[in-house]
Structure formats: C-alpha cells, structure tokens
Design an enzyme around this catalytic site. Structure first.
Site, PDB file in Angstrom:
ATOM      1  N   HIS A   1      -5.826  -9.852  -5.080  1.00  0.00           N
ATOM      2  CA  HIS A   1      -5.131  -8.603  -5.431  1.00  0.00           C
ATOM      3  C   HIS A   1      -4.130  -8.154  -4.374  1.00  0.00           C
ATOM      4  O   HIS A   1      -3.383  -7.203  -4.604  1.00  0.00           O
ATOM      5  CB  HIS A   1      -6.129  -7.469  -5.697  1.00  0.00           C
ATOM      6  CG  HIS A   1      -6.746  -6.928  -4.445  1.00  0.00           C
ATOM      7  ND1 HIS A   1      -7.732  -7.594  -3.777  1.00  0.00           N
ATOM      8  CD2 HIS A   1      -6.490  -5.820  -3.736  1.00  0.00           C
ATOM      9  CE1 HIS A   1      -8.074  -6.912  -2.705  1.00  0.00           C
ATOM     10  NE2 HIS A   1      -7.338  -5.833  -2.649  1.00  0.00           N
TER      11      HIS A   1
HETATM   12  C1  UD1 Z   1      -6.061  -0.555  -3.315  1.00  0.00           C
HETATM   13  C2  UD1 Z   1      -6.025  -0.558  -1.790  1.00  0.00           C
HETATM   14  C3  UD1 Z   1      -6.530  -1.879  -1.261  1.00  0.00           C
HETATM   15  C4  UD1 Z   1      -7.872  -2.245  -1.848  1.00  0.00           C
HETATM   16  C5  UD1 Z   1      -7.750  -2.234  -3.353  1.00  0.00           C
HETATM   17  C6  UD1 Z   1      -9.030  -2.608  -4.051  1.00  0.00           C
HETATM   18  C7  UD1 Z   1      -4.217   0.785  -0.780  1.00  0.00           C
HETATM   19  C8  UD1 Z   1      -2.956   0.685  -0.019  1.00  0.00           C
HETATM   20  N1  UD1 Z   1      -4.681  -0.378  -1.277  1.00  0.00           N
HETATM   21  O1  UD1 Z   1      -5.109  -1.517  -3.762  1.00  0.00           O
HETATM   22  O2  UD1 Z   1      -6.668  -1.784   0.143  1.00  0.00           O
HETATM   23  O3  UD1 Z   1      -8.274  -3.509  -1.383  1.00  0.00           O
HETATM   24  O4  UD1 Z   1      -7.361  -0.906  -3.738  1.00  0.00           O
HETATM   25  O5  UD1 Z   1      -8.830  -2.621  -5.424  1.00  0.00           O
HETATM   26  O6  UD1 Z   1      -4.763   1.847  -0.911  1.00  0.00           O
HETATM   27  N2  UD1 Z   1      -4.760   0.333 -11.477  1.00  0.00           N
HETATM   28  C9  UD1 Z   1      -5.375   0.439 -12.697  1.00  0.00           C
HETATM   29  N3  UD1 Z   1      -6.539   1.160 -12.754  1.00  0.00           N
HETATM   30  C10 UD1 Z   1      -7.079   1.770 -11.678  1.00  0.00           C
HETATM   31  C11 UD1 Z   1      -6.401   1.677 -10.453  1.00  0.00           C
HETATM   32  C12 UD1 Z   1      -5.249   0.945 -10.365  1.00  0.00           C
HETATM   33  O7  UD1 Z   1      -4.943  -0.095 -13.697  1.00  0.00           O
HETATM   34  O8  UD1 Z   1      -8.140   2.399 -11.805  1.00  0.00           O
HETATM   35  C13 UD1 Z   1      -3.527  -0.493 -11.387  1.00  0.00           C
HETATM   36  C14 UD1 Z   1      -2.266   0.317 -11.495  1.00  0.00           C
HETATM   37  O9  UD1 Z   1      -1.344  -0.431 -12.223  1.00  0.00           O
HETATM   38  C15 UD1 Z   1      -1.793   0.427 -10.061  1.00  0.00           C
HETATM   39  C16 UD1 Z   1      -2.291  -0.882  -9.459  1.00  0.00           C
HETATM   40  O10 UD1 Z   1      -3.527  -1.148 -10.136  1.00  0.00           O
HETATM   41  O11 UD1 Z   1      -0.437   0.599  -9.960  1.00  0.00           O
HETATM   42  C17 UD1 Z   1      -2.527  -0.819  -7.993  1.00  0.00           C
HETATM   43  O12 UD1 Z   1      -3.419   0.258  -7.661  1.00  0.00           O
HETATM   44  P1  UD1 Z   1      -3.340   0.944  -6.212  1.00  0.00           P
HETATM   45  O13 UD1 Z   1      -4.374   1.988  -6.082  1.00  0.00           O
HETATM   46  O14 UD1 Z   1      -1.938   1.343  -5.932  1.00  0.00           O
HETATM   47  O15 UD1 Z   1      -3.620  -0.232  -5.191  1.00  0.00           O
HETATM   48  P2  UD1 Z   1      -4.605  -1.494  -5.272  1.00  0.00           P
HETATM   49  O16 UD1 Z   1      -3.790  -2.723  -5.442  1.00  0.00           O
HETATM   50  O17 UD1 Z   1      -5.729  -1.283  -6.216  1.00  0.00           O
END
Ligand code: UD1
Length: 374
Positions: A211
């Site tokens: 991820h």
């Molecule tokens: C975040 C953390 C990362 C951690 C990871 C675990 C930061 C900078 N990064 O990254 O350190 O290892 O979480 O998962 O805080 N999304 C969904 N549903 C959700 C949440 C997110 O669909 O419940 C999708 C959205 O499209 C979003 C993308 O995942 O834009 C990324 O989510 P985000 O919280 O920005 O960062 P992660 O890649 O999950």
C-alpha cells in the site's frame, strides 16, 4: 486527582496499538481515558471490524474527516480537533504511530500547551520521501513523553536533540494485541474457504500486502512487483488482501490480469483476526507494511520487505525480516532461501512480551501526578 488522557486514533495501524492502551488506562484508578477517532479510515473493513474484534470502546468523539490529499487531510483534522480540545481540556493527548492523524493532533495540542505523549516514537527509515517519516520526526520533536519499542530509537531521538529523560523503552503495544488475540485468530481454512480453489492452500501459502505510495502509485514499480510475486505463486500460492488505495491503482493501471490467476487470491482488506490467523501459518509474508514486519518477527514467520529500508531495524537484526526492495532478482533470492531453509530463525525482541501498555499507563499516571505536584 484523576487525570484525563485524550487518546487519538485515525488509521488502521493505530487501532491495534490503542486497544491495549485504552484497556490499561481503564485498569488504573488515577486516569480516565477518552478516545477520539479522526475518521482518516472509515470503511467498515478498515475501521469497525477492528474496533469490534479488539474490544476498543466506540470513540467518544469522531471527527469524520475521511480521505484527501496530505495537506487537506492534515489541515481538516487540525481544524476539527481544535474546538474539541478546547471543550475536552484533557491533561494530556496521547498519539500513536506515524499517520497523518498523529502529527495533526499532536500539533494542535502542543500549541495549546497540552502535553503530548507519543507511543512508538523514535523509529526512523531516514527516508524523507515517506510521508510517515515526516510525521515521525515532527511528532517526536513536539512530544513531552516518548515511548519506544526498540532501543535503537533512543539513539535516533538523541541525535535529534531529544533528552533521554523524556524517553521510555517499554516494548511494543502492537505485540500486546497480537499475543492477547492469537488464541482467537480465525483459522486460515475458514478465511480461504470462499476462494475458488481452497485446496491449493493446504500445502502452504504466502501473503502479499502492498500500500505504500512509492510501490503502488508508480505503475512500473507496481507491475514489476505483481509480476514477480505472480512468478513466485507458481511455487507458493499467494493470498493478497488488497488495500483500497492499491485496488484503485491496479484497476487504473490495467494490471488486474497479472493477479487474476487461481494461485493468486485477492481479498478485500481482512479483519484483524483473519489476518492474524493467516500470518501465523504462512510460509512467507511479502509486504511493504511497517507493522507486519514486527508481527511476523513476533510470530517467527519469514518476512520479505518490499522496501529499500526499514524504520524497525530490530526485525532484521533479531527477527525474521529481510529487506529486499523492489528488484525482482532480490525478491526471488530471498524467497528461494526461505523455500530451501525455512528462512531466518529469529528471536522475539526485548520487552515484546505483551505488557507494554501496562508499562505505559503506569509511567503516564506517575508522570502526570508528578507534573501537578511541581
Ligand atoms: C495510511 C497511513 C499509512 C498506513 C496506512 C494503513 C498516512 C500518511 N498514511 O495510508 O502510514 O500504513 O494508512 O492503511 O497517514 N480509503 C478508503 N477507505 C478508508 C480509508 C481510505 O477507501 O477507510 C482510500 C481512499 O481512496 C484514500 C486512500 O485509501 O484516498 C488512502 O487513504 P489515506 O488515509 O490517505 O492513506 P493510506 O494509504 O491508507
């Protein structure tokens, strides 16, 4: 007098860290633990299943921020957190890990003169291209009390001018959760029962998780990694629980055909107990996660880390972890070694004994009491 600690969670890797901390505070008479969820992760599979399985109380406050660019997400958490903090007036704010919610809430609290406690402080990949590295460095700089999982973190903090007196080596709260839930883990047969050919996993399987933006946002890197693991799947069937970000990238980059094979099973994000059950019995885990490097070390399962560095060096020095980056040749070599010998033996690091949260709660309570006495 009882002290109130406002505990912050935001994203999936925070949930297994906060669960034992909330439980440990609740066992103590001198502290009241309140829980705030920023809403960074909100899907049922990314949030609620963890709260349910880990017995985390429903948050007292949910900021409901959701996803966004780093700036938007961090700013939105700060904007929504400030009035809550004014109303709550806790004696301290406790943050865990290195996600955007960690730095956002720490920054708001410190500017209001509220002490910040950071659990899992001092880890450094020394790679500033990682958003988490920025979050770690900044959170540690503004924290009053810092809890570390491995001794190497102290040297990192001292190099950055943080006084040793503020740092406490307590072990790893994520391993507290792992040890207390291992007996309830879902057997892999059950998790894989719905896969097209569950019988192919009976003789052993590997797990893939991906991820990190550096691995999934760059189409060439993602293609290279999926191709390489698909090759390995000819020997070792692979279970691939797919993060929402990664699923979107695989689809937009047109790479689904690489992994649509009977020996490569994609699942939605798994619950904690499903993932734990799968990891415990895996022949090898291929990952770019931080937490999984530690969990596999605790379980004694070989881990191949698809990154150029790790902020958790003890998993390499003492545990079962091998860092290989994204070069297919190195990935194959690491896997061949595991196939041949079963991989590094590894041992469980110091204080990864299931009692870290209790140590934290005791230190926090004494520290807050001493502060009032001054
Ligand atoms: C975040 C953390 C990362 C951690 C990871 C675990 C930061 C900078 N990064 O990254 O350190 O290892 O979480 O998962 O805080 N999304 C969904 N549903 C959700 C949440 C997110 O669909 O419940 C999708 C959205 O499209 C979003 C993308 O995942 O834009 C990324 O989510 P985000 O919280 O920005 O960062 P992660 O890649 O999950």
């Amino acid at each position: 007098m009882t002290k109130t600690i406002l505990n912050i969670v935001g994203a999936r890797p925070n949930f297994m860290k906060i669960a034992p901390i909330m439980a440990a505070f609740r066992e103590r008479k001198g502290t009241v633990a309140r829980l705030l969820h920023t809403g960074q992760h909100y899907d049922a599979a990314m949030k609620q299943s963890f709260f349910d399985q880990l017995g985390i109380p429903e948050p007292d406050i949910d900021l409901g921020v959701g996803s966004g660019s780093h700036a938007l997400q961090t700013a939105e958490i700060m904007r929504r957190f400030e009035p809550v903090l004014d109303a709550e007036k806790p004696d301290a704010v406790l943050v865990v890990g290195d996600v955007n919610s960690t730095i956002a809430c720490a920054l708001v609290a410190v500017k209001k003169g509220i002490p910040v406690i950071h659990v899992e402080a001092g880890l450094r990949s020394n790679d500033r291209a990682m958003p988490e590295e920025i979050n770690r460095v900044l959170t540690d700089q503004i924290s009053d009390l810092l809890f570390i999982t491995e001794r190497s973190a102290l040297a990192n903090l001292q190099r950055e001018g943080i006084a040793e007196a503020r740092v406490h080596f307590v072990g790893n709260v994520m391993i507290d959760t792992l040890l207390s839930h291992l007996g309830h883990a879902v057997p892999p047969e059950r998790t894989l029962a719905e896969s097209p050919q569950p019988e192919i996993f009976k003789t052993g399987y590997g797990i893939l998780t991906l991820h990190r933006p550096s691995n999934v946002d760059d189409t060439d890197v993602l293609r290279r990694l999926l191709q390489c693991i698909a090759e390995i799947s000819a020997q070792l069937p692979i279970v691939f629980p797919v993060h929402p970000r990664t699923r979107a990238r695989i689809e937009s980059a047109g790479l689904a055909s690489l992994v649509n094979t009977p020996r490569f099973v994609l699942t939605p994000p798994l619950s904690y107990l499903e993932m734990l059950g799968l990891m415990a019995k895996a022949k090898a885990v291929f990952t770019d996660s931080g937490g999984i490097q530690e969990e596999t070390t605790s379980l004694g399962v070989p881990c191949i880390t698809l990154r150029e560095n790790t902020e958790r060096p003890i998993t390499v020095e003492q545990g079962t972890n091998t860092i290989v980056g994204t070069d297919p040749q190195r990935i194959h070599t690491a896997w061949n070694e595991i196939a041949r010998s079963g991989g590094k033996a590894g041992r469980v690091p110091e204080l990864w004994d299931g009692k870290s949260a209790q140590r934290i709660a005791a230190i926090v309570e004494n520290w807050l009491r001493a502060k009032t006495a001054v």
